[in-house]
Design a protein around this motif. Structure first.
Motif, PDB file in Angstrom:
ATOM      1  N   MET A  84      10.247  -7.756   3.856  1.00  0.00           N
ATOM      2  CA  MET A  84       9.159  -6.775   3.775  1.00  0.00           C
ATOM      3  C   MET A  84       8.275  -7.033   2.556  1.00  0.00           C
ATOM      4  N   LYS A  87       6.024 -10.091   3.234  1.00  0.00           N
ATOM      5  CA  LYS A  87       4.912  -9.776   4.132  1.00  0.00           C
ATOM      6  C   LYS A  87       3.870  -8.897   3.442  1.00  0.00           C
ATOM      7  N   LYS A  88       4.331  -7.997   2.585  1.00  0.00           N
ATOM      8  CA  LYS A  88       3.409  -7.086   1.907  1.00  0.00           C
ATOM      9  C   LYS A  88       2.541  -7.824   0.892  1.00  0.00           C
ATOM     10  N   ASN A  90       2.534 -11.333   0.266  1.00  0.00           N
ATOM     11  CA  ASN A  90       2.053 -12.624   0.769  1.00  0.00           C
ATOM     12  C   ASN A  90       1.794 -13.627  -0.357  1.00  0.00           C
ATOM     13  N   LYS A 132       0.827  -0.062  -7.603  1.00  0.00           N
ATOM     14  CA  LYS A 132       0.830  -0.532  -6.215  1.00  0.00           C
ATOM     15  C   LYS A 132       2.239  -0.904  -5.771  1.00  0.00           C
ATOM     16  N   PHE A 136       4.747   1.031  -2.909  1.00  0.00           N
ATOM     17  CA  PHE A 136       5.437   0.309  -1.840  1.00  0.00           C
ATOM     18  C   PHE A 136       6.952   0.487  -1.960  1.00  0.00           C
ATOM     19  N   THR A 139       8.420   3.328  -0.023  1.00  0.00           N
ATOM     20  CA  THR A 139       8.689   3.005   1.379  1.00  0.00           C
ATOM     21  C   THR A 139      10.005   2.244   1.515  1.00  0.00           C
TER      22      THR A 139
END
Length: 279
Positions: A84, A87-88, A90, A132, A136, A139
């Motif tokens: 995750m 992907k977040k 990158n 930031k 995240f 989550t």
């Protein structure tokens, strides 16, 4: 086609491999990839889900020693979380996070199951410094709690944030913690000198924390900013300026980081804004 030769099955889903020439070692992950596997057998390519390559032999050894202490569920969730993160953001990251995050989460679950509470006194500083990543990480914590059927506390968000920040910036988590500690100590010093508590989440506090983070980074990289207005500020805002100088002294004395006059000037302005906010 890459060929991975098994050196050791670490568990049913993780194997330690080398390339055909035995020049490099890899951690290869995949469902059932290590089941009944023996040394010198090759990995079935269709089962490979992730390859974790680390040139640091010590890190490979740490990972091997850590795995038997962790349940398969925790290992799986950590790898899902790292997916995750990839992907977040990158971007390239320090693969040591496979070890650091697994070790941390395993201990966090142990504390939860044994009712051992631990606080993170730098929670607000970290939430502002790395906003930031922090958002995240909220989550991620929700995902971790659901997958492992636990209820790890909100303080875990800050710890997860530090691990992600360290991996993305390829620096030790100790440095991130040190920055948070310095900022926390600086805020406590300001509150002590002004004899009032700075309002949590106030714009003045957020700006102060953000400035201190970048001031510390500039100081360590020896980047100087203009100090042309320091004389004017010291006369116009003597209280704020003296506090700013006090912070510079604390940071230098305790952490051997030199805060230059230009940084003291900007710090004076931030402290004066805090003073103005309560007048």
């Amino acid at each position: 086609m890459n060929v991975y030769v098994i050196k050791k099955a670490l568990n049913n889903n993780i194997v330690l491999c080398s390339d055909e020439k035995n020049e490099n070692e890899f951690i290869v992950l995949g469902k059932g990839i290590g089941f009944n596997k023996k040394p010198n057998e090759t990995v079935e390519e269709d089962k490979v889900e992730k390859i974790y390559f680390n040139k640091n032999t010590e890190h490979i050894n740490q990972y091997q020693k850590l795995l038997p202490k962790c349940s398969d569920e925790i290992i799986t969730v950590v790898e899902e979380v790292i997916d995750m993160i990839e992907k977040k953001f990158n971007t390239d990251y320090d693969e040591y996070i496979h070890i650091a995050l697994l070790d941390h989460l395993n201990f966090s679950v142990y504390r939860y199951e044994n009712n051992i509470n631990i606080s993170n006194i730098f929670l607000e500083e970290i939430s502002v410094m790395y906003d930031k990543i922090y958002d995240f990480s909220k989550t991620l914590l929700t995902y971790i709690n659901k997958r492992l059927n636990v209820n790890l506390p909100e303080t875990e968000i800050a710890f997860i944030t530090l691990h992600i920040h360290s991996a993305l910036n390829k620096q030790s988590s100790q440095k991130s913690v040190a920055y948070a500690q310095i900022i926390n100590q600086s805020i406590n010093y300001i509150e002590q000198e002004l004899n009032f508590k700075i309002k949590d989440k106030s714009i003045e506090k957020i700006r102060l924390i953000t400035h201190l983070k970048f001031a510390l980074k500039r100081a360590e990289e020896k980047i100087q900013i203009s100090d042309e207005v320091i004389g004017v500020l010291s006369q116009k805002y003597p209280v704020a300026h003296n506090i700013a100088k006090g912070i510079a002294k604390i940071v230098n004395d305790n952490y051997k980081i030199k805060i230059e006059k230009g940084e003291v000037s900007y710090l004076t302005i931030h402290i004066q804004n805090i003073i103005n906010s309560v007048q």
